[in-house]
Each structure stands twice: as structure tokens, then as C-alpha cells.
Design an enzyme around this catalytic site. Structure first.
Site, PDB file in Angstrom:
ATOM      1  N   GLU A  77      13.883  -4.259 -38.075  1.00  0.00           N
ATOM      2  CA  GLU A  77      15.204  -3.976 -37.508  1.00  0.00           C
ATOM      3  C   GLU A  77      16.320  -4.662 -38.282  1.00  0.00           C
ATOM      4  O   GLU A  77      17.470  -4.625 -37.882  1.00  0.00           O
ATOM      5  CB  GLU A  77      15.250  -4.333 -36.019  1.00  0.00           C
ATOM      6  CG  GLU A  77      14.784  -5.739 -35.698  1.00  0.00           C
ATOM      7  CD  GLU A  77      14.614  -6.012 -34.199  1.00  0.00           C
ATOM      8  OE1 GLU A  77      15.229  -5.295 -33.398  1.00  0.00           O
ATOM      9  OE2 GLU A  77      13.883  -6.938 -33.860  1.00  0.00           O
ATOM     10  N   CYS A 136      10.295   2.586 -32.580  1.00  0.00           N
ATOM     11  CA  CYS A 136      10.426   2.398 -31.140  1.00  0.00           C
ATOM     12  C   CYS A 136      11.876   2.403 -30.679  1.00  0.00           C
ATOM     13  O   CYS A 136      12.163   2.151 -29.522  1.00  0.00           O
ATOM     14  CB  CYS A 136       9.726   1.112 -30.694  1.00  0.00           C
ATOM     15  SG  CYS A 136      10.430  -0.391 -31.347  1.00  0.00           S
ATOM     16  N   HIS A 145       0.826  -1.216   0.000  1.00  0.00           N
ATOM     17  CA  HIS A 145       0.000   0.000   0.000  1.00  0.00           C
ATOM     18  C   HIS A 145       0.853   1.255   0.000  1.00  0.00           C
ATOM     19  O   HIS A 145       0.508   2.256  -0.607  1.00  0.00           O
ATOM     20  CB  HIS A 145      -0.937  -0.011   1.204  1.00  0.00           C
ATOM     21  CG  HIS A 145      -1.988  -1.076   1.116  1.00  0.00           C
ATOM     22  ND1 HIS A 145      -2.977  -1.025   0.169  1.00  0.00           N
ATOM     23  CD2 HIS A 145      -2.175  -2.210   1.807  1.00  0.00           C
ATOM     24  CE1 HIS A 145      -3.749  -2.096   0.315  1.00  0.00           C
ATOM     25  NE2 HIS A 145      -3.279  -2.834   1.284  1.00  0.00           N
ATOM     26  N   ASN A 153      17.886   0.953 -33.300  1.00  0.00           N
ATOM     27  CA  ASN A 153      19.220   0.597 -32.798  1.00  0.00           C
ATOM     28  C   ASN A 153      19.816  -0.553 -33.591  1.00  0.00           C
ATOM     29  O   ASN A 153      20.932  -0.470 -34.099  1.00  0.00           O
ATOM     30  CB  ASN A 153      19.160   0.211 -31.317  1.00  0.00           C
ATOM     31  CG  ASN A 153      18.539   1.280 -30.452  1.00  0.00           C
ATOM     32  OD1 ASN A 153      17.949   2.229 -30.974  1.00  0.00           O
ATOM     33  ND2 ASN A 153      18.658   1.137 -29.158  1.00  0.00           N
ATOM     34  N   ASP A 154      19.048  -1.639 -33.693  1.00  0.00           N
ATOM     35  CA  ASP A 154      19.552  -2.771 -34.456  1.00  0.00           C
ATOM     36  C   ASP A 154      19.591  -2.457 -35.952  1.00  0.00           C
ATOM     37  O   ASP A 154      20.541  -2.831 -36.639  1.00  0.00           O
ATOM     38  CB  ASP A 154      18.705  -4.021 -34.205  1.00  0.00           C
ATOM     39  CG  ASP A 154      19.188  -4.780 -32.971  1.00  0.00           C
ATOM     40  OD1 ASP A 154      20.370  -4.594 -32.606  1.00  0.00           O
ATOM     41  OD2 ASP A 154      18.404  -5.549 -32.391  1.00  0.00           O
TER      42      ASP A 154
END
Lengths: 85, 540
Positions: free
Chosen positions: B430, B501, B188, B453-454
Site C-alpha cells: 500500500e 483487498c 439463540h 485505497n492507500d
């Protein structure tokens, strides 16, 4: 006495919140209301008892109602289970 | 300076004194009572007071933190009126002729034990609720003073852990943040910290010593760190971080709820990338329109063995539900290359970036893949889930994936398990191969998402980990941009949408280029959503 069987569909089973709602619902009636899972039984008007059954998703339970207002109670409870669990 | 590290529950930087939460420590003594009826009455009165306190807390919580968080106090009232609980207490008082404190404390232990022995983590957590309600009654019985923090200036509240009634009772104006020794991100305290929008760190352990009470400190909820007696350098850095954060929050106020639309009326979706279900709070806080990339790897990386279908399902469902109908794109596992997991037993590879990874593992070990797909499909009944597949190089792979997906769907249908029949599927773009095949691939799927990126590393044949290659590396290389444009044109030619992305999506220098290409969605880290929205709204 009247009873019905119900298979729990809620992923979390009868966890705290629906247990609270169930106890509230059951409290509206005079009849004795019991929930049975396997050989364990609890008073549906008692929250710790209901939670203590540890009812999980896909568990089958039996709800039994006994008392003066059992007809209304059983209808209300069936509707409750279908809507919440 | 002492640095403590724990688990961050909510970001933010605050500077101030540490105050330990004080509880009325009391020992429960057992003594004989003559008049048990009077003792029962004493208990009944304490119970009634406790219930009216809980009602007040419920109303306060409804106003401060909303119904979802307030519900707990309604539950607590019900628990206090539970007949089994009451019977037990009254039975002990009358049967053993003892005081109410002892009866309450013994009953609390028994009920707490019942919950902690249940084989269900959620139910085990309810033991804390039993203790909480019983403590309240005990406090009233013993006439103990208020527990809490003793301060009139805002402080960093420290404790072993805090129960819901304790957190909600705190005067919010006096709380800079929370630091606890224990607790979980589902506790909580954590939930309330998120709602209250203040930094919170849990799991600091024994290192959070009571002797730090009153010490000057900085709490950095972003890094999960607490600096006690910070040196000047740290203090300066933290002040800057705090100022940046506040500037961002001001931006949030200004931009929250606004559309992502350019001056000429072109719209674009801004989604968030996340790596863990706990990031959803950040996604919502930064007003993202959806989740454009949910990396499912953490489920595998945090586990010692394959995560089960139910484990995965619970996480996907939670995220889908929290996003309340907004799109959540979940990428199937992308293990391999730089992300290794022992239990996958992957061979060492000469060239892991070009190796056995991601969809290649899934297609050769379909049982792993099917478990994840089943979990994803089941969760799709609870929100707007889309599935995305990484490292695609051919149409054949996509057809194979779709066949497996259909098998899983058929199994679920057979078993009567609900799922979204027309769940959206997409692929990562990618690899240069996927770009070259993008027209054909677009016919097979609902959307593309470019993993820049890739794609950059494969297009430029440059290993980003190798600093010697930095001189050759150009993040904005025209070849990469041409690749993205080609994929976008082909997606649009087939009536499909395309997003980005990877890191480039958040590159504000390229936002206008992407808008010109007609990119439909940019998915970036949550903190980049609003700066990006600002950029879009200023673009022509």
C-alpha cells in the site's frame, strides 16, 4: 475405587455440550462417579452439578469411580476426556 | 413514522405487521397440599410431558436448523432429568407440603441464581436455559394454552427476548423477521435468525413498545432499523432495497457453488473483507472462498483498554473455525491515521496518513504486537489462519517482524501451546516504497495483498477526504495500475501469490485488467462476491 487426574485442554472448559456428553457417558455405568475440582466435588451423572463446577481450560480435575464396573468405567472416562476435553 | 434503531444480527428487508410474542403470564401461587405423593406424581407427569415435547422440538430443530442448533433441546432434556434439580423440587413438595408449581418455580430461581453468579459469561447465559425448562413444566402444570404469535399471515415477531424453545416453535412461514428489545449477537435468537435467513434486530430497548403490536412496519436488517408506519418515501426506498436484495439472492442461487473461472479457464480466488467476527455469516452466505482481509481493529476500537490475548484468541479462533479450513487472512492492528483509540495515547499529528500508525506502532511497542501475534498463532491451530502486516515500506521491517514472530513461536513451543508452525505470512502493498521493493519483499513472505485505497492516495498524493481534489482524482490512474502490475510480476517471479483487498478489487470495470495481470485473489465486501464471480465467469 479408582481415580485419575486430568488437565482440561478444551478452550471453553467443561461447557454445556461436553457436560451433557459427560453425563451421558457416566450414566452408562453403575459405579458412583465423582469429579473433583479443588475442594468442590460433583456427581458426574448430574448435569447441573458438573456445570456448576465451572471447570475451565487448564484446570486440573480428579475423576474417581467406585463400584462394580469401575474398571470399565474408568477406562471409558479417560478415553472420553482425552477425546472431548 | 417512527424509526427504531438496534443492532443488526442478520440482513434482509421485510414489510408487514408487527406481532408481539405472547406468553402466558401467570403468577406462581403457593398453597398447601395434603397428599404430597399425589403432588409429586403430578409433577412427574408434567416432567414426562415436558421431556416428550423437548424430544419433538429436538427432532423438529434437527430437520429445520441442523444438529448444532438442535443440541440445545437434548441438553434441556438432560437438565430436566438432573437429579439435583429433581431432588430439590421433590424435597420442597414433600418437605414443605406445597404445590408443584411453587416447588418448580423456587428451584428454577435457585439454579438460575447459581449460574448467574458464576464469573463466566457463557455459564451466566445458562440461567436462561434453567428458566426455559422450568417454564415448560410450569405451563404444563397450569394447563396454560400455547404461547406464540396469533396470526395467519407472516409478521415481524417482536419480543423482549426469545428463548430457544420459543423461536424454534414458531411456524417459519409466518415469520418475516425478529425484533427484540434485548439479547446478544450470540443469543439463540440471533443464531437461529442467521440459520433461517431472515432479518433480525436485537437491542432495540424500551423503544420497542408493546403498543406497536399490530402496527404496519418495515424491518431493515441491514441497517438495524425498524420503521413503524413508514412514510411513502421510506416505503418506496425499502421496497427497492428489498427487491435488490432478492435479486442478489436469486443471483446467489444461480452462482452458489460455481467456480471463479473465466471462459478461457483462468481461475481466481474471490475472498471477503470483514471488519468484525459477526460478519462471518455474510461471508459464508455469499459463498466466499475465504477471508482475504479481516481487519482486527474492531477489537481495539470497541475496547476501553488493550484487548487481552485471550479476548483476541477467542475471536480469531471463532472465525477460523467457522470458516472451516478456508483461508482467513487476519491483518494486524492498523490503528492511527483516521482510526484513533484513546488508550493508545497517540499524539496529534500534522499529517496522520504519513504518521505513526499500523506496523510502525507495532514495531516500536512490541508488547502490543506480541500479544496479538500470540493470539493469532494460538488460533492458527483451529483453522487456516494467515497473518498480514500493514504499511510496510522496507525489507528491514519485514525481517524485524519475522524475528518477533519467531520469538513468539519459540515461547509458545516452550509452553507446549499448539500452533501452526508453517503459518502463512504476507504483507500489504500500500506504499509506493513497497511496490518498488516488491521483488525483495516477495522473497521474505508468502503473499502480497494490495491495499488500493492507500496505494492510490500515496501514489497520486491526493487526499481522498478533500472534495476539492476530486477533479484531479482518477480511480483508474495508469500509475496505480502500473504499480499493481509491478508488484504482481515481482510476486510471481518469486513464486508467490498476490491479491487485491482494496476498493479497486471490487471494481467490475477492472476485473479483466486484473485477470490479465494474473492477480491470484480479489478480496471484496461479502455482497460483491457473487457479482464479481458473474463477471469472472463472463470474462475471456
Amino acid at each position: 475405587m479408582k481415580e485419575f487426574n486430568y488437565v482440561i485442554k478444551d478452550e471453553l472448559g467443561i461447557h454445556a455440550r461436553p457436560a451433557g456428553l459427560l453425563v451421558k457417558e457416566a450414566g452408562k455405568f453403575q459405579s458412583a462417579i465423582k469429579i473433583k475440582k479443588g475442594d468442590k466435588e460433583a456427581d458426574a451423572k448430574r448435569i447441573f452439578g458438573v456445570m456448576g463446577l465451572a471447570v475451565k481450560c487448564a484446570d486440573e480435575i480428579t475423576v474417581s469411580v467406585d463400584g462394580a464396573d469401575e474398571a470399565e468405567a474408568i477406562a471409558a472416562l479417560e478415553a472420553f476426556f482425552n477425546a472431548n476435553l | 413514522m417512527i424509526t427504531l434503531t438496534g443492532k443488526s444480527v442478520f440482513g434482509g428487508v421485510e414489510i408487514g405487521k408487527i406481532a408481539f410474542y405472547k406468553r402466558n403470564e401467570r403468577q406462581i401461587k403457593r398453597w398447601r397440599v395434603e397428599d404430597t405423593d399425589a403432588e409429586v406424581k403430578r409433577f412427574e407427569e408434567a416432567k414426562a410431558t415436558a421431556i416428550s415435547q423437548l424430544q419433538a422440538l429436538y427432532e423438529k430443530a434437527m430437520r429445520d436448523v441442523g444438529e448444532e442448533n438442535a443440541m440445545i433441546f437434548e441438553m434441556h432434556q438432560m437438565m430436566l432429568e438432573d437429579l439435583d434439580y429433581l431432588d430439590s423440587i421433590i424435597h420442597i413438595i414433600t418437605g414443605q407440603e406445597v404445590n408443584a408449581e411453587y416447588a418448580v418455580s423456587t428451584t428454577a430461581d435457585n439454579f438460575a441464581m447459581m449460574f448467574s453468579s458464576m464469573d463466566d459469561a457463557y455459564m451466566q447465559g445458562r440461567a436462561a436455559d434453567v428458566k426455559d425448562i422450568s417454564e415448560r413444566v410450569l405451563n404444563i402444570l397450569s394447563g396454560a394454552g400455547q404461547s406464540g404469535i396469533d396470526t395467519d399471515v407472516p409478521v415481524i415477531v417482536a419480543a423482549d427476548d426469545l428463548v430457544p424453545s420459543e423461536t424454534v416453535q414458531l411456524d417459519k412461514k409466518l415469520v418475516l423477521g425478529f425484533a427484540t428489545m434485548y439479547g446478544s449477537s450470540n443469543s439463540h435468537t440471533a443464531i437461529l435468525a442467521r440459520t433461517m435467513n431472515i432479518p433480525a434486530i436485537i437491542g432495540l430497548g424500551e423503544a420497542l413498545k408493546p403498543e406497536y403490536d399490530g402496527a404496519f412496519a418495515v424491518i431493515d436488517g441491514f441497517d438495524g432499523k425498524i420503521y413503524i408506519d413508514p412514510d411513502d418515501e421510506t416505503l418506496e426506498a425499502m421496497k427497492k432495497k428489498q427487491a435488490d436484495d432478492r435479486a442478489k439472492k436469486a443471483l446467489l442461487q444461480e452462482l452458489k457453488g460455481k467456480e471463479n473461472v473465466t471462459l478461457s479457464g483462468q481461475k481466481i480466488n474471490l475472498y471477503a473483507n470483514i471488519g468484525n467476527s459477526s460478519d462471518v455469516g455474510l461471508v459464508l452466505q455469499n459463498d466466499a472462498g475465504g477471508i482475504g482481509l479481516f481487519r482486527s481493529e474492531f477489537l481495539y476500537l470497541e475496547n476501553d483498554t488493550f484487548p487481552t490475548e485471550d479476548q483476541q484468541f477467542a475471536v480469531y479462533k471463532l472465525v477460523a473455525e467457522n470458516m472451516a479450513g478456508k483461508r482467513v487472512i487476519i491483518r494486524t492492528l492498523d490503528i492511527g491515521a483516521d482510526k484513533q483509540v484513546d488508550y493508545f495515547n497517540l499524539d496529534k499529528e500534522e499529517n496522520p496518513a504519513l504518521g505513526y500508525r499500523a506496523i510502525r506502532i507495532c514495531l516500536t511497542q512490541p508488547e502490543i504486537f506480541k500479544t496479538q501475534l500470540r493470539a493469532l498463532l494460538r488460533a492458527s491451530a483451529f483453522g487456516q489462519i494467515a497473518i498480514m502486516f500493514p504499511m510496510i515500506i522496507s525489507v528491514g521491517e519485514v525481517k524485524q517482524i519475522k524475528a518477533i514472530l519467531e520469538e513468539v513461536k519459540a515461547e509458545l513451543r516452550e509452553a507446549g501451546v499448539p500452533f501452526k508452525e508453517d503459518i502463512e505470512i504476507g504483507i500489504m502493498i500500500e506504499t509506493p516504497a513497497a511496490v518498488m521493493m516488491s521483488r525483495e519483499l516477495a522473497k521474505e513472505v508468502d503473499f502480497f495483498s494490495v491495499g488500493t485505497n492507500d496505494l492510490t492516495q500515496y501514489t497520486l498524493a491526493i487526499d481522498r477526504q478533500n472534495p476539492k481534489l476530486d477533479v484531479f482524482y482518477d480511480a483508474h490512474h495508469p500509475a496505480v495500475l502500473a504499480m499493481i502490475k509491478m508488484a504482481a510480476d515481482n510476486a510471481h517471479a518469486e513464486g508467490k501469490w498476490i491479491g487485491i483487498c482494496g476498493e479497486l478489487g471490487a471494481d467490475l470495470e477492472l476485473t479483466e485488467t486484473f485477470l490479465e495481470m494474473g492477480i491470484d485473489e480479489l478480496s471484496v465486501s461479502p455482497s460483491m462476491i457473487l457479482p464479481l464471480r458473474k463477471k469472472v465467469r463472463e470474462a475471456k
